[in-house]
Design an enzyme around this catalytic site. Structure first.
Site, mmCIF file in Angstrom:
data_model
loop_
_atom_site.group_PDB
_atom_site.id
_atom_site.type_symbol
_atom_site.label_atom_id
_atom_site.label_comp_id
_atom_site.label_asym_id
_atom_site.label_seq_id
_atom_site.Cartn_x
_atom_site.Cartn_y
_atom_site.Cartn_z
ATOM 1 N N GLU A 200 6.410 4.166 11.700
ATOM 2 C CA GLU A 200 4.652 4.092 11.302
ATOM 3 C C GLU A 200 4.469 2.679 13.113
ATOM 4 O O GLU A 200 3.076 3.195 13.902
ATOM 5 C CB GLU A 200 3.796 3.868 10.331
ATOM 6 C CG GLU A 200 2.473 3.595 10.530
ATOM 7 C CD GLU A 200 2.085 3.220 9.618
ATOM 8 O OE1 GLU A 200 0.521 3.262 9.437
ATOM 9 O OE2 GLU A 200 1.905 2.870 7.868
ATOM 10 N N LEU B 197 -20.413 2.370 28.656
ATOM 11 C CA LEU B 197 -20.175 0.899 27.673
ATOM 12 C C LEU B 197 -20.764 0.073 26.444
ATOM 13 O O LEU B 197 -21.277 1.227 25.908
ATOM 14 C CB LEU B 197 -21.591 -0.441 28.518
ATOM 15 C CG LEU B 197 -21.233 -1.260 28.057
ATOM 16 C CD1 LEU B 197 -22.267 -2.379 28.851
ATOM 17 C CD2 LEU B 197 -22.639 -2.011 27.193
ATOM 18 N N GLY C 131 -21.508 -2.304 22.800
ATOM 19 C CA GLY C 131 -21.833 -4.058 22.872
ATOM 20 C C GLY C 131 -21.925 -3.767 21.442
ATOM 21 O O GLY C 131 -23.385 -2.669 20.417
ATOM 22 N N GLU D 299 0.851 -1.255 0.346
ATOM 23 C CA GLU D 299 0.544 0.066 0.093
ATOM 24 C C GLU D 299 0.420 1.100 -0.340
ATOM 25 O O GLU D 299 0.795 2.317 -0.355
ATOM 26 C CB GLU D 299 -0.808 -0.137 0.962
ATOM 27 C CG GLU D 299 -1.795 1.636 1.430
ATOM 28 C CD GLU D 299 -1.558 1.937 3.539
ATOM 29 O OE1 GLU D 299 -1.066 3.151 2.715
ATOM 30 O OE2 GLU D 299 -2.477 1.265 4.075
ATOM 31 N N GLN E 246 -22.206 -5.594 17.098
ATOM 32 C CA GLN E 246 -21.059 -6.934 16.715
ATOM 33 C C GLN E 246 -19.248 -6.030 15.960
ATOM 34 O O GLN E 246 -19.597 -4.925 15.834
ATOM 35 C CB GLN E 246 -21.270 -6.977 15.599
ATOM 36 C CG GLN E 246 -22.081 -6.224 14.630
ATOM 37 C CD GLN E 246 -22.946 -6.964 13.379
ATOM 38 O OE1 GLN E 246 -24.449 -7.534 13.600
ATOM 39 N NE2 GLN E 246 -22.461 -6.362 12.450
#
Length: 984
Positions: free
Chosen positions: A145, A315, A317, A67, A319
């Protein structure tokens, strides 16, 4: 050359005026064409469906290195900086990133230069050079980096997750790469890295796993012709997109708990479950449904319960994507001091909430609410910057049918409870992975992660504890959320019967408040933005008052979480932040119920009661944040010290930390009414609102302050803002500090150029326009001084100047000398700059400045900056660009000679150097000399410079300096007059 598939019926928002066409070229490359005749920026992005998980085992980081190298010359355009130089001269910029299973390249540019930019861009995927010299040098940028990230807890935890996964799974690889993996070890093993780069590109950079999005002012037919001519050349190698059917967290990696010692003083708990890849189920979005409930912050939520116990502050929560074939479901919390002792109880509460979801079963009404909110978001979606828009869409092309590429992530059309239950079935004690992060765990850890040196220990969760979690049962304090009362019910657009002003106007002025208003007639969405500044002279009176205001803002946000979360879900958000001048309240989103939220916020603020338990918890978080500053990046430190050296007033982190000893509940309870007792209110209301409604809104806010908090107006003499110290002509000052955490050092070289004014603003911006790309090319690409090289403008308190920041492994003295050498060369280059190139730079800057904000809120933020700086130049872009176009090359040369040249009589230089004292750092006693001599092929230094004066005492340094005056406002304002009624 040709098109295999064409799709014109792309589902788009009702508000979206752009034209779309999707194609599959004969070489199987997917393309999305976006025609927007009104655009003032063109953009393109190409996503290759391969990433760091496809690195060869013997070359970690090769995809990322590839890249980097694609930017450094192609057969058609062999000059290393040709692409970036072209973009810079035409008002554009570019970037790229490498993820687990895809790599994305993107750029934007002035519309008239789009064809030339797209041509240069297309060659990356056809004939990159990967020159030997480029490979040898750019590996240092990759290494720099990586070293920048070594002491960053986010990167450390992400790699630890990989390193503790199934070691035979590609997920476990080290994706960034460094000098060891891409240079030292390959040479020892006889591997030619350039050959490997060519092989990687030849193997994976295949048109059939690429997706391209282009946005231009041209018609769809013209864009199609452009794309066909350039991208049909990309070879189709009939590659299969990599997919990982097995999960990196198999049975051996689950039922585990890891204890991790962070660099910063943070405390976190990460609960992770392996789940299948949910992309194929996007029409039901079961992960979104469960994340909506588990991550909810309203009454009865998991967060509400855990906060009530004093164990957590926040918190998250939902996927988390992995790669094609697998994903994760996470519940992450920020732990309190008490919370880290209750990890097992917190996980028990997680399972109690999951039990609640299983007992209640999937709820159609919850799905419908998620569906309706997502559909509303899609319908009234703000325009995005062309660059970020194409960047996102090029990736989406891989995941959705062509006709659904715009709406696939928004339109939930299929309620399938069995899919929700399928995901829930994976969230069990048998599948759990836990990471506990905290400084207090240092006695527990026994292992060191290979790439980042993170100290940790992995243990199996005891069977007895797993049994307790299996039998967690229910919790009476947990419940599903109520229906959302903040969902807008009307989306009508208002239009004033009077002519709408082009710029904000003052619609009300009293001794207490000034109110500015602009009805939107540009974005035409049912949204509004309201900024309010509560200005107080006590806000930054001393470190103690500064701390009190900060903790008040924190406690207020914390206390309002339950109430405001529903509004946030319904697209109505607020923020409250403290500054040197007081509190800034921002409320933005759908205008329908905006007044309800604003009134509630003010009602709670004027009757605020301190919760002693939350006070102690948030005070602890604030103290840790102040201490954690020492672990920030060196380039952040140089910026901080520069501000400290030049600001009229500035409290150090150490002074603020010492003053936290005075922070008590009693002191805060006394401070809040004192703060509210004397204020000046400045408001800006912009969006879909009538003038009368804006006046009413502002009046209601003022009435709440005066009646409930007994607020009285400040005296005009109390409204002065901060000023900046003026460096003396012909002086050079250096301030030196140390960093003991990071291996990198950093330097900021700042040339003060006086007060902000139209003429000087444009001279400085044009100088930076000409200097920025060569600075990157010379100091980073050629000399490899570090990954971070930045050349631009510093503006503060009405003053401005040129700043160059470099962070790398060399000694700051050496970095400073290279910056001076670069500036000397640029002075010579200015004299030789061809007139047509000068004109290109001038037009590039004009193009960038005249680019309209794509979102209502971004335009409001620009106007708000004019108000808070007391400049009120609401038409700044048009005014300054008109002046810019009158500037000549000689004007820039004269400006350079006045302020930047090494022999300039008015040169005012301040250099801040932060030297790394960490092992391997440039200042560490055991580190060999990091090179303070000139490189053989480097730039020559300017004529001998005066020896800089070393600043050893900041207050003493300031005592000998004058202050610049305050800026004079463009629009005269006073605090005593009220506009006549006719203006209302």
């Amino acid at each position: 050359m040709g098109v295999k598939v064409q799709v014109d019926g792309i589902v788009k928002s009702e508000e979206d005026q752009r034209l779309y066409r999707a194609l599959v070229l004969n070489n199987d490359l997917k393309v999305l064409l976006i025609s927007d005749p009104a655009t003032d920026k063109s953009a393109a992005a190409l996503d290759v469906h391969v990433g760091s998980m496809s690195d060869p085992a013997e070359l970690p980081g090769l995809a990322h290195f590839c890249e980097h190298m694609l930017f450094m010359g192609t057969e058609k355009y062999p000059c290393e900086n040709e692409y970036n130089k072209y973009l810079s001269e035409h008002g554009g910029c570019s970037n790229a990133y490498t993820a687990a299973d895809h790599t994305n390249y993107y750029f934007d540019v002035a519309p008239d230069a789009f064809a030339g930019a797209l041509d240069r861009f297309a060659q990356f995927f056809v004939t990159p050079l990967f020159t030997e010299s480029g490979v040898d040098r750019e590996v240092n940028a990759v290494n720099s980096e990586h070293e920048k990230n070594i002491q960053n807890d986010y990167w450390r935890l992400a790699q630890l997750e990989k390193s503790t996964a199934d070691p035979t799974h590609d997920f476990s690889k080290f994706g960034t790469g460094n000098k060891e993996t891409l240079d030292t070890l390959p040479k020892e093993q006889g591997i030619n890295v350039r050959d490997s780069l060519l092989q990687f590109h030849a193997k994976w950079y295949s048109s059939n796993i690429m997706a391209l999005a282009v946005l231009g002012k041209e018609s769809l037919d013209e864009l199609e012709e452009m794309v066909l001519g350039l991208f049909s050349e990309v070879e189709n190698k009939s590659v299969t997109v990599p997919e990982w059917i097995t999960h990196p967290f198999g049975p051996k990696q689950c039922r585990k708990v890891g204890y991790v010692v962070p660099v910063k003083d943070i405390r976190n708990l990460y609960v992770t479950f392996p789940i299948p890849d949910l992309h194929p189920y996007y029409k039901t979005a079961p992960g979104h449904y469960l994340g909506h409930l588990i991550g909810h912050e309203g009454p009865g939520s998991l967060l509400s319960y855990l906060k009530g116990r004093g164990w957590v502050n926040s918190l998250v929560g939902g996927q988390k994507s992995g790669a094609k074939g697998f994903a994760f479901f996470v519940v992450n919390v920020d732990l309190t001091e008490e919370g880290i002792e209750h990890v097992e109880d917190i996980v028990t509460a997680v399972f109690q909430y999951l039990n609640l979801l299983k007992e209640e079963g999937p709820q159609q009404w919850v799905f419908d609410e998620c569906r309706d909110l997502s559909a509303m978001t899609f319908r009234f979606k703000d325009k995005e910057q062309p660059q970020s828009y194409t960047c996102g869409l090029s990736e989406q092309l891989h995941y959705y049918p062509l006709e659904e590429v715009l709406c696939g992530g928004y339109l939930l059309s299929e309620y399938k409870p069995e899919l929700i239950n399928m995901v829930l079935e994976h969230l069990t004690p048998e599948n759990i992975r836990i990471a506990v992060v905290g400084k207090a765990l240092s006695d527990k850890v026994t292992c060191t992660e290979k790439w980042y040196g993170t100290c940790y220990k992995m243990e199996c969760v005891e069977e007895e504890l797993l049994g307790r979690w299996r039998d967690a049962g229910s919790n009476q304090l947990l419940r599903l959320p109520s229906r959302n009362e903040f969902v807008p019910t009307t989306f009508d657009l208002y239009k004033d019967t009077q002519e709408i002003s082009r710029l904000p106007e003052m619609i009300s002025q009293t001794p207490l408040a000034r109110v500015w208003f602009k009805q939107d007639d540009e974005y035409k969405l049912p949204k509004a933005v309201v900024y309010t500044e509560l200005f107080s002279p006590v806000a930054y009176l001393d470190p103690h008052h500064t701390n009190q205001l900060h903790i008040f803002a924190q406690l207020f946000r914390d206390a309002l979480t339950e109430y405001t979360y529903a509004a946030d879900l319904a697209g109505l958000t607020y923020s409250l932040s403290n500054s040197k001048y007081g509190l800034t309240l921002l409320v933005k989103g759908y205008n329908d119920k905006l007044h309800v939220l604003l009134e509630k916020i003010m009602e709670r603020m004027t009757s605020f009661q301190v919760d002693p338990k939350r006070f102690e918890i948030l005070k602890d978080a604030y103290v840790r944040a102040l201490r954690n500053f020492s672990a920030d990046q060196p380039h952040q430190h140089v910026v901080y010290y520069t501000s400290l050296l030049l600001a009229e007033h500035g409290w150090t982190k150490e002074e603020l930390l010492e003053a936290t000893n005075e922070m008590t509940v009693e002191n805060l309870e006394a401070f809040i009414p004192r703060f509210l007792s004397g204020l000046h209110v400045e408001m800006l209301i912009h969006g879909n609102m009538m003038r009368e409604s804006a006046v009413t809104l502002a009046s209601t806010l003022q009435e709440q302050l005066t009646s409930r908090a007994h607020t009285r107006p400040l005296l005009p003499s109390q409204l002065a803002r901060q000023r900046e110290y003026q460096l003396r002509d012909g002086t050079s000052n250096v301030y030196q500090a140390e960093n003991t955490v990071h291996k990198s050092s950093a330097v900021e070289t700042y040339f003060q150029c006086g007060m902000q004014a139209t003429h000087n603003n444009m001279l400085l911006e044009l100088l930076c326009q000409i200097f920025a790309e060569p600075a990157f090319d010379e100091l980073r690409t050629k000399e490899q001084l570090g990954y971070i090289v930045w050349c631009g403008i510093r503006r503060a308190n009405g003053t401005q100047g040129l700043r160059i920041i470099v962070q790398g492994d060399r000694h700051p003295e050496y970095l400073t000398s290279r910056i001076e050498a670069f500036l000397h060369k640029m002075g010579e280059n200015l004299e030789k700059l061809p007139e047509e190139e000068f004109v290109r730079h001038r037009e590039a800057l004009a193009s960038r400045r005249l680019e309209r904000p794509k979102k209502l809120s971004h335009l409001t933020a620009n106007w708000w900056a004019e108000i808070t700086s007391n400049q009120y130049n609401f038409d700044r872009d048009a005014v300054e660009v008109a002046h810019l176009r009158t500037l000549s090359k000689q004007d820039i040369i004269d400006f350079y000679k006045q302020f930047v040249s090494s022999v300039a009589l008015q040169r005012k230089k301040l250099c801040v150097q932060v030297t790394s004292m960490a092992p391997g750092g440039a200042g560490h006693p055991d580190t060999p000399n990091q090179g303070r001599t000139e490189p053989d092929d480097g730039l020559a230094l300017p004529p001998p410079l005066q020896e800089p004066e070393v600043i050893t005492d900041i207050p003493e340094f300031k005592q000998g300096l004058a202050l610049y005056p305050l800026m004079r406002p463009l629009i005269p304002v006073s605090t005593t007059t009220t506009p006549s009624k006719s203006k209302l």
